[in-house]
Design an enzyme around this catalytic site. Structure first.
Site, PDB file in Angstrom:
ATOM      1  N   GLU B 207       0.487  -3.724  36.817  1.00  0.00           N
ATOM      2  CA  GLU B 207       1.645  -4.109  37.629  1.00  0.00           C
ATOM      3  C   GLU B 207       2.886  -3.370  37.155  1.00  0.00           C
ATOM      4  OE1 GLU B 207      -0.532  -6.258  36.399  1.00  0.00           O
ATOM      5  OE2 GLU B 207      -1.411  -7.042  38.240  1.00  0.00           O
ATOM      6  N   HIS B 276      -0.868 -18.827  37.635  1.00  0.00           N
ATOM      7  CA  HIS B 276      -0.962 -18.239  38.979  1.00  0.00           C
ATOM      8  C   HIS B 276      -0.212 -19.080  40.009  1.00  0.00           C
ATOM      9  CE1 HIS B 276      -4.671 -16.985  36.832  1.00  0.00           C
ATOM     10  NE2 HIS B 276      -4.492 -15.855  37.436  1.00  0.00           N
TER      11      HIS B 276
END
Lengths: 442, 474
Positions: B207, B276
Site C-alpha cells: 500500500e 479491518h
C-alpha cells in the site's frame, strides 16, 4: 539460474498519447542528431492462465542432494549460489541424499509426518465448517504443511514466531491445543481470544506465536525488533519472521532486512513463496531479475532457497539458520519454494486466474506424500500404518470438532462474553468504558 | 429423516448467488465431502460439498437459477432407509428474506434531496462560516421526466470510473486485485477488459508503495484512482496521502499538486475484526489539503466519484462494504456530477436534526421513520462530504429543529460528531433547546464475534434512544 515460473509479459504497453506532450523523434544532442524512440512499459504476465495447459517441464530443478552445505558461520558473499538454487533432500522415490539429508532420525521424521497430517485433517474440517456456515472465514495451508511444521520442529521452546496466516503448522507442531484453535474459529464462548480476533488469526505467547496481523508484512520488522530486544537483554531466545511472496513488496520487508543486517539480529527471516498472492502471480512482486532469496544479498544477509515441500530439507535449512542466529552470527533469509494448492481463502476462487490443473502439475509434489514415501523406503513406516494413522487423526479431529461445537459456532451458542468486550482496551479499564458497559446492560 | 441441503454462504456479506451446475442427479448416493453442485456469486465460484451421507432425493432449485438466497433449501437428501420419492423439505428451511430498500422511499428521498438543495439557498451568510463551504453549493437539477435505473452502489462506482476513463485518458485505476480479479469486491468489474493493463493496474502487496507511485504519477500529469482493499490497509500508506498528496501543492508554492483519488471500503464490514473495521472519516477530515467524501446511496456515489476524479485536489473517497450490494435509483443522465461539499436533506422534519454519513444515513432514515410514529418529526441530513463540511445546511436545519443528534460509525473521541457539535454551538447556540448528542461506536477496537460486534456498533435503536433523550421535555 532456475526460475519457478518463466518470465513472460506484455511489453510496449502505452497510452495512445493523444493528450500528452511527448518528446520523441529526431533531436540534436550535443553535436549528434539522434532518433528518440518512445519508451514502453513492461507488464509481467504469469506463464499460464485458465484454459492453458500448465507445463513445468522447462523448469530446471536441481537434483536432490547435490547442493552443498556450508558451515553456519559462512559469509553471505561466499554462498550466493544458494539463493539461486533449490536445496532438496528427498528424491521422488523417497531416497534422501546429500549433506542436508541426515539430520532427523526416523522417529523424529515420523513425528513431523503426523504433525503435517494433523494440520491437513484440521484444515479440511474447518474448511468444510466454513462451507456449512459454522464460521465466516477460513484459510487452509494445503500443500504448504511441511514449511511451518518442519521449522517449528527445529525451534526451541521460548523462541518466538511472527507468522502470517498460513502457518497453523507452527502452533500444531508446538502442541497448542487444537480445541482452542477450533473455539476461536467458531468464535464461541470458549474462544481463547474472547471473540475479538478473526477466526484464523491465532495468538499464543506461550507457544511462541505472536497475534497475526491482518495488515500484511508488519510482523516481519517486528520480528527483528523482538530479536534485537532478546540480544540487548542477553537472552538466548531467537525470533522468526514470516512473510508471503506478495508481501515482500511492502516497505516493512525492506526495513526488516536493513535492521537485521545492521545489528546482526538473532532472527530467521522466512519468505513463503507459494507462487500466488490471491490472483497476483509472484513475478509481480519479484520482477524477472532475481529470486526472492537473492533480496538478502543487497543487505549482506546469507540467503538459502529451499524446496518447501521437502520436510527434511526445510528442517535442515531451518536448523542451519536457527543455529546461526543462536550463535550470534546474525540473520538468515530463507525462501521456501512451494505452491498454494488451495484457494487463497474461503472467499477466493482461483479458477478465475490460474489453470485448475496447475497445482497437480507443480513439480515439487505433495509434502505429506513425499515424507511418507521416504519413511516407507527406510522401513520406518508402511502404507497400512499410514492409512490407519490418517483415519485415527481424522477421527480425533472430528471428536474435537464435536466438542468445540458444544461451546457454540458462528450462529449457535451464546458467543463470547459481552462484559469482557470492554476489557483490555487499556491495561486498566477506564471509568468511561465501565460506564459504557453498564449502559449496555452487560 | 430427510436432510435439507441449503444454499451456502461464501462470506458473511453474501446474500444470494447463482446455482450454476448440479454435479449429482436425483437418485445419486452422496458421501460427506462429495462435490454436489457449483454456485457462483459476484465475488467467486465455489463448490457445494455434501455434509451428510444419503441419497439425493429431490433437487428443488434447477441449475442455472440466479439470485438464490443464502440458506434457501436447494435439495433434499434422503437418509438410509428412507424412500427418496417421499421426502419433503422441512418447513423451517425457507429462504432468508433479503432486506431491500422500499423503492417508494428512495424516490421520496430524492425529492427531498432537491428540497435540501433549495433550502441551502436560505443558508446563513458566509461570514459566519467562512472556513468551509462559503459559496452556496447547489445540486444540479434533475430534469423532469428523467428516468432512473436501480443500480447497486458497487456498479454505480464502477460506472463512474468507466465513464471518467472514457472521457479522459489520463485517468487510471491501480491497486491490489483490481485488474485480473476484477476488484476484491468487484468494484472494478470489466475495467481491465475495456481499458487494458496499462490503465487498470494490479500491484504487488505494498500500500505504501502503490500510494506513493500514484502520488508520483499524479505529479507527472496522470489522474490515478488508487483502490485500497480497505481503508484499514491505507494506514500503511498514510504518509503518502497526508504528507505528500495533501501538502505538496502548498509546499511547492502552488506549482505542483496531486490530482488523485484514494478510494475503497471504510468502516466496519461483517465480522472482519479490529484491523479491518475502522472508520477513518475523522482522521482524513482533519487534514487541510484533502477532500473527504463519504456517500450513502448509489446516485451520490456515482456523481461524487466522478467529481472526485475531476477535482484538481487529492480526494479520499470512503465507501462502505455493507452498502456495495444495496440498490438505489440512479438518474439516467449523461455525465451527472455533484459538487463536493454539499450535504443533502434526505428527510424533512421539525423536531430534531439527525446528521450522518455513509451507512449511518440509512439507520438515521429508519430511526426517523420509527420516531415519526411516536410523534417526533426528525430531519435527516446526509453529509456526503466530511471535508468540506457543509455546516450551512446543518445550521439551517438546527435553527428550525433546535435539537441535534450526530450519527457516526467511528469512535466518539475527536470524531466527526464532535466537530459538528462544536460548529453548531458556535453558530447556533441560541437556537439550541438541548445539548447536542452523539451516536458513535463503543470505545473499544471492534471485536470479531457477532454478538460483540453488534453491541459495539451504533444502530437504529441507538439513534432512536438518543433522539428521544434530546427531545425530552419538548
Amino acid at each position: 539460474m532456475p526460475e519457478n515460473i518463466k518470465d513472460k509479459g506484455v511489453s510496449c504497453v502505452h497510452l495512445t498519447a493523444a493528450r500528452f506532450k511527448v518528446y520523441t523523434g529526431r533531436r540534436v544532442v550535443g553535436e549528434e542528431e539522434i532518433d528518440l524512440k518512445p519508451l514502453a512499459l513492461f507488464v509481467p504476465e504469469p506463464e499460464f492462465r485458465p484454459g492453458d495447459m500448465p507445463d513445468f517441464s522447462g523448469l530446471e530443478l536441481p537434483k536432490a542432494g547435490e547442493t552443498r552445505r556450508p558451515p553456519t558461520d559462512a559469509k553471505a558473499e561466499d554462498i550466493r549460489d544458494l539463493a539461486y538454487t533449490i536445496i532438496r533432500v528427498m528424491r521422488r522415490d523417497g531416497e534422501a541424499l546429500g549433506p542436508w539429508g541426515d539430520l532427523l532420525d526416523h522417529d523424529e521424521a515420523l513425528r513431523g509426518l503426523k504433525n503435517m497430517m494433523t494440520v491437513r485433517a484440521y484444515d479440511a474440517r474447518m474448511q468444510m465448517a466454513q462451507r456449512q456456515g459454522k464460521t465466516s472465514f477460513y484459510i487452509q495451508c494445503l500443500g504448504e504443511e511441511a514449511i511451518a511444521c518442519a521449522f517449528q520442529h527445529a525451534l526451541e521452546k521460548g523462541d518466538m514466531n511472527f507468522p502470517t496466516y498460513r502457518q497453523q503448522g507452527l502452533l500444531i507442531s508446538a502442541g497448542y491445543p487444537i480445541l482452542d484453535m477450533m473455539n476461536q474459529v467458531y468464535s464461541n464462548a470458549k474462544d481463547p481470544l474472547r471473540g475479538r480476533q478473526l477466526p484464523i488469526m491465532y495468538s499464543s505467547k506461550e507457544h511462541g506465536f505472536f497475534s497475526i496481523s491482518g495488515n500484511l508484512a508488519t510482523q516481519f520488522v517486528q520480528a527483528v525488533g523482538w530479536a534485537m530486544a532478546s540480544a540487548i537483554k542477553g537472552d538466548t531466545r531467537i525470533a522468526a519472521g514470516w512473510i508471503g511472496d506478495g508481501s515482500t513488496a511492502e516497505s516493512d520487508f525492506h526495513s526488516a532486512l536493513v535492521f537485521a543486517s545492521t545489528y546482526r539480529a538473532p532472527v530467521v527471516l522466512n519468505i513463503v513463496n507459494n507462487q500466488w498472492a490471491i490472483s497476483t502471480f509472484q513475478g509481480i512482486a519479484r520482477g524477472g531479475a532475481a529470486t526472492f532469496a537473492a533480496r538478502g544479498h543487497g543487505f549482506g544477509i546469507p540467503a538459502l532457497r529451499v524446496d518447501g515441500n521437502d520436510y527434511l530439507a526445510v528442517y535442515a535449512v531451518s536448523k542451519w539458520a536457527i543455529e546461526r542466529a543462536r550463535k550470534g552470527l546474525g540473520p538468515t533469509l530463507i525462501e521456501h519454494v512451494t505452491y498454494r494448492a488451495g484457494a487463497h481463502s474461503t472467499s477466493d476462487d482461483p479458477s478465475a486466474y490460474r489453470p485448475k490443473s496447475e497445482s497437480e502439475e507443480w513439480p515439487l509434489g505433495d509434502p505429506i506424500e513425499r515424507l511418507k514415501t521416504y519413511l516407507i523406503k527406510v522401513g520406518a513406516w508402511s502404507e497400512e500404518r499410514h492409512v490407519q494413522t490418517k483415519a485415527e487423526i481424522e477421527a480425533e479431529i472430528m471428536a474435537l470438532q464435536k466438542q468445540a461445537e458444544k461451546s457454540g459456532t458462528l450462529h449457535t451458542g451464546d458467543g463470547p462474553s459481552p462484559k469482557e468486550m470492554f476489557e483490555d482496551v487499556f491495561k486498566d479499564t477506564p471509568l468511561h468504558l465501565r460506564r459504557q458497559r453498564q449502559a449496555s446492560g452487560v | 429423516m430427510a436432510i435439507d441441503i441449503l444454499m451456502p454462504a461464501l462470506s458473511p456479506t453474501m446474500e444470494e448467488g447463482t446455482l450454476s451446475k448440479w454435479l449429482k442427479s436425483e437418485g445419486d448416493t452422496v458421501q460427506p465431502g462429495d462435490i454436489i453442485a457449483e454456485i457462483e456469486t459476484d465475488k467467486a465460484n465455489m463448490e457445494v460439498e455434501a455434509v451428510d451421507e444419503g441419497i439425493l432425493a429431490k433437487i428443488l432449485i434447477p441449475e442455472g437459477t440466479e439470485a438464490v438466497k443464502v440458506n434457501a433449501v436447494i435439495a433434499v437428501l434422503a437418509e438410509e432407509g428412507e424412500n427418496a420419492d417421499e421426502v419433503q423439505p422441512s418447513a423451517n428451511g425457507t429462504a432468508a428474506e433479503q432486506d431491500k430498500p422500499d423503492p417508494s422511499q428512495q424516490i421520496s428521498a430524492l425529492e427531498e434531496a432537491d428540497q435540501g438543495a433549495s433550502s441551502a439557498q436560505a443558508a446563513p451568510n458566509g461570514s459566519l462560516l467562512e472556513s468551509e463551504a462559503a459559496p452556496v453549493l447547489l445540486d444540479p437539477e434533475i430534469p423532469a421526466g428523467t428516468s432512473f435505473t436501480e443500480t447497486t452502489v458497487r456498479d454505480a462506482l464502477r460506472d463512474a470510473m468507466a465513464e471518467e476513463m472514457r472521457r479522459d485518458e489520463r485517468v487510471f485505476v491501480m491497486g491490489e486485485e483490481v485488474a485480473e480479479y476484477q476488484g476484491a469486491y468487484k468494484v472494478t468489474r470489466e475495467l481491465l477488459q475495456e481499458f487494458g493493463a496499462a490503465r487498470v493496474v494490479d500491484t504487488p502487496i505494498t500500500e505504501h508503495g502503490f500510494a506513493g507511485l500514484g502520488v508520483g504519477a499524479a505529479f507527472g500529469g496522470l489522474i490515478p484512482v488508487i483502490e485500497f482493499m480497505t481503508f484499514n490497509f491505507a494506514m500503511q500508506a498514510i504518509d503518502h496521502i497526508i504528507n505528500s498528496a495533501a501538502k505538496t501543492l502548498y509546499m511547492s508554492g502552488g506549482q505542483m499538486g496531486a490530482p488523485i483519488v484514494f478510494r475503497g471500503p471504510n468502516g466496519a464490514a461483517s465480522r472482519v475484526g479490529a484491523q479491518h473495521s475502522q472508520d477513518y472519516a475523522a482522521w482524513y477530515g482533519n487534514v487541510p489539503g484533502l477532500k473527504v467524501v463519504a456517500p450513502y446511496d448509489a446516485a451520490d456515489a456515482k456523481a461524487l466519484l466522478k467529481s472526485a476524479i475531476r477535482d484538481p485536489n487529492p480526494v479520499v473517497f470512503l465507501e462502505h462494504e455493507l452498502l456495495y450490494g444495496t440498490s438505489f435509483d440512479v438518474p439516467d443522465l449523461e455525465d451527472f456530477t455533484l459538487p463536493i461539499g454539499k450535504a443533502a436533506v434526505k428527510r424533512v422534519g421539525t423536531d430534531v436534526t439527525l446528521v450522518g454519513y455513509s451507512r449511518m444515513v440509512g439507520f438515521a432514515l429508519e430511526a426517523a421513520e420509527k420516531l415519526a410514529q411516536e410523534g417526533i418529526c426528525a430531519e435527516v441530513i446526509d453529509l456526503r462530504s466530511i471535508r468540506p463540511l457543509d455546516m450551512a445546511t446543518i445550521i439551517t436545519s438546527v435553527k428550525k429543529t433546535s435539537r441535534l443528534v450526530t450519527c457516526e460509525e467511528g469512535w466518539r473521541h475527536m470524531g466527526v460528531g464532535g466537530e459538528i457539535c462544536a460548529g453548531v454551538t458556535e453558530h447556533a447556540f441560541d437556537y439550541l433547546d438541548a445539548p447536542p448528542m452523539r451516536v458513535t461506536q463503543k470505545d473499544v477496537p471492534l471485536p470479531y464475534a457477532g454478538n460483540l460486534e453488534a453491541l459495539s456498533l451504533p444502530n437504529t435503536d441507538d439513534i432512536i434512544m438518543t433522539a428521544r433523550a434530546v427531545c425530552e421535555g419538548k
